[in-house]
Design a protein around this motif. Structure first.
Motif, PDB file in Angstrom:
ATOM      1  N   ASP A  95     -68.013  35.285 -27.394  1.00 58.21           N
ATOM      2  CA  ASP A  95     -68.061  35.016 -28.827  1.00 58.21           C
ATOM      3  C   ASP A  95     -69.408  35.514 -29.358  1.00 58.21           C
ATOM      4  N   ASP A  96     -69.388  36.310 -30.412  1.00 59.98           N
ATOM      5  CA  ASP A  96     -70.628  36.858 -30.980  1.00 59.98           C
ATOM      6  C   ASP A  96     -71.536  35.772 -31.546  1.00 59.98           C
ATOM      7  N   ASN A  97     -70.944  34.668 -32.004  1.00 58.93           N
ATOM      8  CA  ASN A  97     -71.726  33.609 -32.643  1.00 58.93           C
ATOM      9  C   ASN A  97     -72.211  32.539 -31.674  1.00 58.93           C
ATOM     10  N   ASP A  98     -71.579  32.426 -30.510  1.00 62.36           N
ATOM     11  CA  ASP A  98     -71.929  31.389 -29.538  1.00 62.36           C
ATOM     12  C   ASP A  98     -71.698  31.945 -28.134  1.00 62.36           C
ATOM     13  N   LYS A  99     -72.759  32.284 -27.448  1.00 60.16           N
ATOM     14  CA  LYS A  99     -72.658  32.927 -26.130  1.00 60.16           C
ATOM     15  C   LYS A  99     -72.145  31.986 -25.043  1.00 60.16           C
ATOM     16  N   ASP A 100     -72.000  30.695 -25.344  1.00 65.33           N
ATOM     17  CA  ASP A 100     -71.421  29.756 -24.393  1.00 65.33           C
ATOM     18  C   ASP A 100     -69.903  29.669 -24.531  1.00 65.33           C
TER      19      ASP A 100
ATOM     20  N   THR B 166     -60.368  30.328 -28.335  1.00 65.46           N
ATOM     21  CA  THR B 166     -61.784  30.294 -27.965  1.00 65.46           C
ATOM     22  C   THR B 166     -61.984  29.147 -26.984  1.00 65.46           C
ATOM     23  N   ILE B 167     -62.626  29.460 -25.851  1.00 66.15           N
ATOM     24  CA  ILE B 167     -62.796  28.478 -24.785  1.00 66.15           C
ATOM     25  C   ILE B 167     -64.239  28.480 -24.299  1.00 66.15           C
ATOM     26  N   GLN B 168     -64.583  27.483 -23.514  1.00 64.29           N
ATOM     27  CA  GLN B 168     -65.905  27.405 -22.903  1.00 64.29           C
ATOM     28  C   GLN B 168     -66.057  28.552 -21.898  1.00 64.29           C
ATOM     29  N   HIS B 169     -67.149  29.277 -21.963  1.00 63.47           N
ATOM     30  CA  HIS B 169     -67.381  30.397 -21.057  1.00 63.47           C
ATOM     31  C   HIS B 169     -67.682  29.887 -19.648  1.00 63.47           C
TER      32      HIS B 169
END
Length: 56
Positions: A42-47, A12-15
Motif C-alpha cells: 500500500d502506497d499510504n501504509d507500508k505495513d 487490503t491486508i496486514q503485510h
C-alpha cells in the motif's frame, strides 16, 4: 491478440514477509483456470498490502 484482464476482487491486508509465497502458489496452481493473483505494498501504509484477484 486481444487480451483483457478483469479485476475480480481486491482486499487490503496486514503485510507479512511470507505473503508472496501464497500468491506464487495460487498463481502456479490456478493459472489453468484463467486466474492471476497480485500483491503490492500500500502506497499510504507500508505495513499493509493490497491483494488482487484477476481473470485473464
Amino acid at each position: 491478440m486481444n487480451s483483457k484482464i478483469e479485476v475480480l476482487s481486491t482486499v487490503t491486508i496486514q503485510h507479512s514477509d511470507d505473503l508472496y509465497k501464497i500468491v506464487d502458489l495460487l498463481n502456479r496452481t490456478l493459472k489453468r483456470e484463467d486466474l492471476m493473483f497480485g500483491l503490492a505494498l500500500d502506497d499510504n501504509d507500508k505495513d499493509r498490502a493490497i491483494f488482487t484477484i484477476y481473470r485473464t
